[in-house]
Structures are given as C-alpha cells and as structure tokens.
Design an enzyme around this catalytic site. Structure first.
Site, PDB file in Angstrom:
ATOM      1  N   TYR A 123      48.396  32.217  40.206  1.00  0.00           N
ATOM      2  CA  TYR A 123      47.704  33.305  40.908  1.00  0.00           C
ATOM      3  C   TYR A 123      46.393  32.774  41.478  1.00  0.00           C
ATOM      4  O   TYR A 123      45.652  32.072  40.786  1.00  0.00           O
ATOM      5  CB  TYR A 123      47.427  34.449  39.930  1.00  0.00           C
ATOM      6  N   ASP A 162      42.419  25.127  41.938  1.00  0.00           N
ATOM      7  CA  ASP A 162      41.861  26.453  41.657  1.00  0.00           C
ATOM      8  C   ASP A 162      41.375  26.441  40.210  1.00  0.00           C
ATOM      9  O   ASP A 162      42.152  26.633  39.277  1.00  0.00           O
ATOM     10  CB  ASP A 162      42.911  27.533  41.868  1.00  0.00           C
ATOM     11  N   LYS A 194      34.203  33.014  37.423  1.00  0.00           N
ATOM     12  CA  LYS A 194      34.152  33.336  35.998  1.00  0.00           C
ATOM     13  C   LYS A 194      32.941  32.729  35.287  1.00  0.00           C
ATOM     14  O   LYS A 194      31.864  33.311  35.316  1.00  0.00           O
ATOM     15  CB  LYS A 194      35.470  32.963  35.332  1.00  0.00           C
TER      16      LYS A 194
END
Length: 430
Positions: free
Chosen positions: A143, A238, A266
């Site tokens: 994702y 990613d 994050k």
C-alpha cells in the site's frame, strides 16, 4: 464496558461516512463497535469508558517513543507558543531536514509534505517527469497511500495490467499501473520485458507492512535495483512505515541497497501529520522552484509537526534505542510462538525489529497470497479476545503491530499472557 464508545459511534455515523475519518477505524473487517480513545501515556491508552489497554497500534507506527512523551510534548508546546503556521520556511524545517539527510545518506535533499500519500504521489510524479515514462510497477499487497495510481490490484495475475481497486479511479489511469508479486523477481523481470521502455519506476515497501509484516527475500531488493538500472527505471523505497522505525537509517541502512528516491512519514512527525520524499540531488533539483516538477502545500513543513518529529528522532538517535526495541520485539515474538506451540495452534510471526505481525497459518509467509491463505476468521475472534483482556491491536490481520521505547518487559509479558489465553479461547471455543 464500552457504553460511551457505542454512543459516540452512533453519533459519528450521522456526521461522518461510516462514523470515521479512515476506513479501518470502523472495524468492518473484525466486526463489533469500535472503541474511541481518550488519552495515552507511554505504552498505555484509555478509551472514553475508562478501560486501559496496552497499545500495539501506536497510531499505526509514528509513536516510536510512546504516547505523550514529555520531550515531544514540550517541543510541540514551545512551537505552538511561537505560532502554528506562517506560510514561510522555518528553522525547524531545516533542522528536521538536516536530521533526515544525516541519517539516510541516499537522501541528499528532502521535501516535506503533509502525509505519506502526498509523499508517494509526489515521488511518482517526479519519477515520471525524470524518465519521460508513464507506467510504474508496484506489488500486490503493498500500500502506498490512496492516490488514484496506487489503488490498483493485480486482476487475473501478477503479469496483468492493473484494474481499478476503487470506484472513482479511471480505467485509463489504472492501466498505467503494473502489478507484480512481492518477493518474486521473475514476475518483475517479465513485466520489464513486456514494457522495456515505458516503466518510470518501481515502488516497493522494503518491508511489506500493509499485509502484516513480510520481510524481503534474500536478494529481492538488490534484484530490483539491478532490473531498474538495466531498463532505465527509478527504484523508490516507500519507507513511510519503516523509515527510522527499524533502524537509525531506515531499511535502506539494513538492506545496503540504494534507491533513487525514498518516501517517509509517521516517525518523522512524532504523531503529527507529515510526510516527505527525498533522494539524489539531481532528481530533487527537478522539483519546483529549483526545477519544473510542480508540488506545493500550504501546511507543508508545519512548525508543530517538524518540532515533534525532530524531538522524536532525537529520542532514538543512537543504536541503544533500536537495540531495546529489538529485544522487546524478539521477546514478544518468542512468547507468541511459544504460546501457539503449547496449544498446537498454527502460527508464524513476521517481524522486523519493533514491527511485527502474527499470522494464523502453518506456512511461511512470503507474499500477499500467503497472507490471504491464513486463517483470518479465527484471527478476528483472536482480536476481540485480546481486546477484552486489555490489549489494543490493529483491527485487521493485514496491519502490523508496533512497539515503542516505552514498552517494557511488563507490557510485553502482559501481551504474551493475554495472547496465550486468547489463543486457548479461540482454539477450543471457550
């Protein structure tokens, strides 16, 4: 007792789609009424009904130092007193950029944005502009945010052109996305052979954290690097999830493979909204205003977010913090596996440092199909059994669990004891 959570969820559904601001929070995959949190401190959280939980969600990864760490709160407080946003560059942005560049040498320059989705969308645009190509390659089960180009699945096989995985994604755009099998280099090679001059980049989670926690097979990332070099495509890691979570320099440091671009989020925001993308100087100089690839954001580099991020990175600035996280992660993995063995429950744990995921399966998990073959129905019952024993897990078998430096042996042992009881409950049907 979750009476107030029930009431809030009922009200929320009249005001927000599904009563939530992000789909997984609605618990559709596990069933039941989602709890609503009120506060957190260290490794613990409390819901609006006053129930206490050991938290293994940690806002899906940002809180590597735990909830409400005093140093992070102080940094946010001081930044807020000076002003919440200015529409200008601040010293705080430059200081956070310095930390990122120093800790991740493949990132020679970095651009801050507001989310991981913004970071991946912007990196993809840059890759397309730099190569003059339109297609890109991703992996089934990985994702990269909710940008249109990323909401694509494999269709009838890994070598098929993608089809939209969400209404609202034009088929013409989805056709630009190629989908391969994670950890299967041959599927990537075949796609490059079929489209040798039209693939701009390969996007990969170096550790696949959106199908639990699936580590790359030996040689997989290096093989991607070789294929990208052979066909003139860019390699993009990613690391929104793994960046500064699994090592001081992210998974780039662990793998020894140098991507062209890295996306981050994050941990670099310490619990506040942020994202970033960065890489080689020549590539980053194509971004406006240095170059012509346009990307902008009113709140990019927000003073509160960069202050929280810098304070968080300072708290995990050396190997000692990551060694502690590794010890706690290994302790939890051993405890989960031992509990399952004693009950003869098939279970394997995928783990990289302080992120992990137990799968209710007896086979090795190397990719998306292995995850789908696990016992997800039993996992859902396990989730609720853990919740009633005071353990807050992600409400999905596809999400990673996270630990923080605030998680001590007492918290880990509490989770292990609850897991043993919960596995016994779901195994024998008590």
């Amino acid at each position: 007792i979750t009476t107030r959570s029930h009431s809030l969820f009922d009200t929320g559904q009249t005001l927000m789609p599904g009563g939530v601001s992000s789909p997984v929070r609605a618990w559709k995959s596990v069933g039941g009424v989602p709890i609503h949190m009120e506060r957190g401190r260290g490794a613990l959280v409390w819901d609006v009904d006053g129930n206490e939980y050991v938290d293994l969600v940690l806002s899906y990864g940002p809180l590597i130092a735990g909830h409400a760490h005093p140093a992070v709160i102080e940094a946010i407080h001081k930044a807020a007193e000076r002003g919440t946003t200015f529409g200008t560059t601040t010293e705080g942005e430059i200081e956070l950029a310095r930390r990122v560049v120093e800790r991740m040498p493949v990132v020679e320059q970095v651009r801050f944005v507001n989310s991981g989705t913004e970071a991946t969308m912007s990196a993809l645009r840059l890759a397309r502009a730099a190569t003059g190509r339109d297609r890109f390659l991703k992996f089934d089960g990985c994702y990269h945010g909710h940008g249109d180009s990323f909401l694509v699945k494999a269709g009838s096989g890994a070598l098929t052109l993608g089809t939209p995985d969400s209404p609202g994604v034009p088929a013409e755009l989805a056709a630009m996305t190629l989908v391969a099998d994670y950890n299967q280099l041959d599927s990537v090679a075949r796609l490059f052979e079929e489209h040798p001059r039209s693939i701009a980049c390969v996007f990969v989670e170096p550790v696949a954290g959106n199908m639990g926690c699936v580590r790359p097979a030996q040689g997989f990332l290096g093989g991607l690097r070789e294929l990208c070099d052979r066909y003139g495509a860019l390699l993009i890691f990613d690391e929104v999830m793994t960046g500064f979570r699994v090592a001081p320099g992210g998974y780039v440091e662990i793998s020894g493979v140098a991507p062209d671009l890295v996306t981050l989020g994050k941990v670099i925001g310490g619990g506040l909204p942020i994202g970033a993308y960065g890489g080689r100087l020549a590539l980053m100089q194509e971004i406006a205003p240095a170059g012509n690839v346009y990307q902008a954001g009113t709140l990019s580099g927000n003073p509160l977010a960069v202050a929280a991020g810098a304070a968080t990175l300072d708290l995990v600035a050396d190997e000692a913090a990551y060694q502690q996280l590794e010890r706690m992660g290994a302790r939890l993995q051993r405890g989960l596996e031992q509990a399952a063995r004693q009950l003869d429950v098939p279970l394997v744990v995928g783990r990289q440092g302080s992120m992990l995921c137990p799968y209710l399966t007896g086979q090795t998990v190397n990719g998306f199909q292995d995850v789908m073959d696990s016992d997800r129905a039993t996992w859902n019952r396990f989730f609720h059994a853990m919740l009633k024993r005071g353990i807050h897990l992600p409400p999905s078998p596809f999400e990673a669990w996270f630990l923080s430096t605030a998680h001590g042996q007492e918290h880990i042992d509490r989770v292990i004891d609850a897991a043993a009881e919960s596995l016994r409950e779901v195994a024998v049907g008590d």
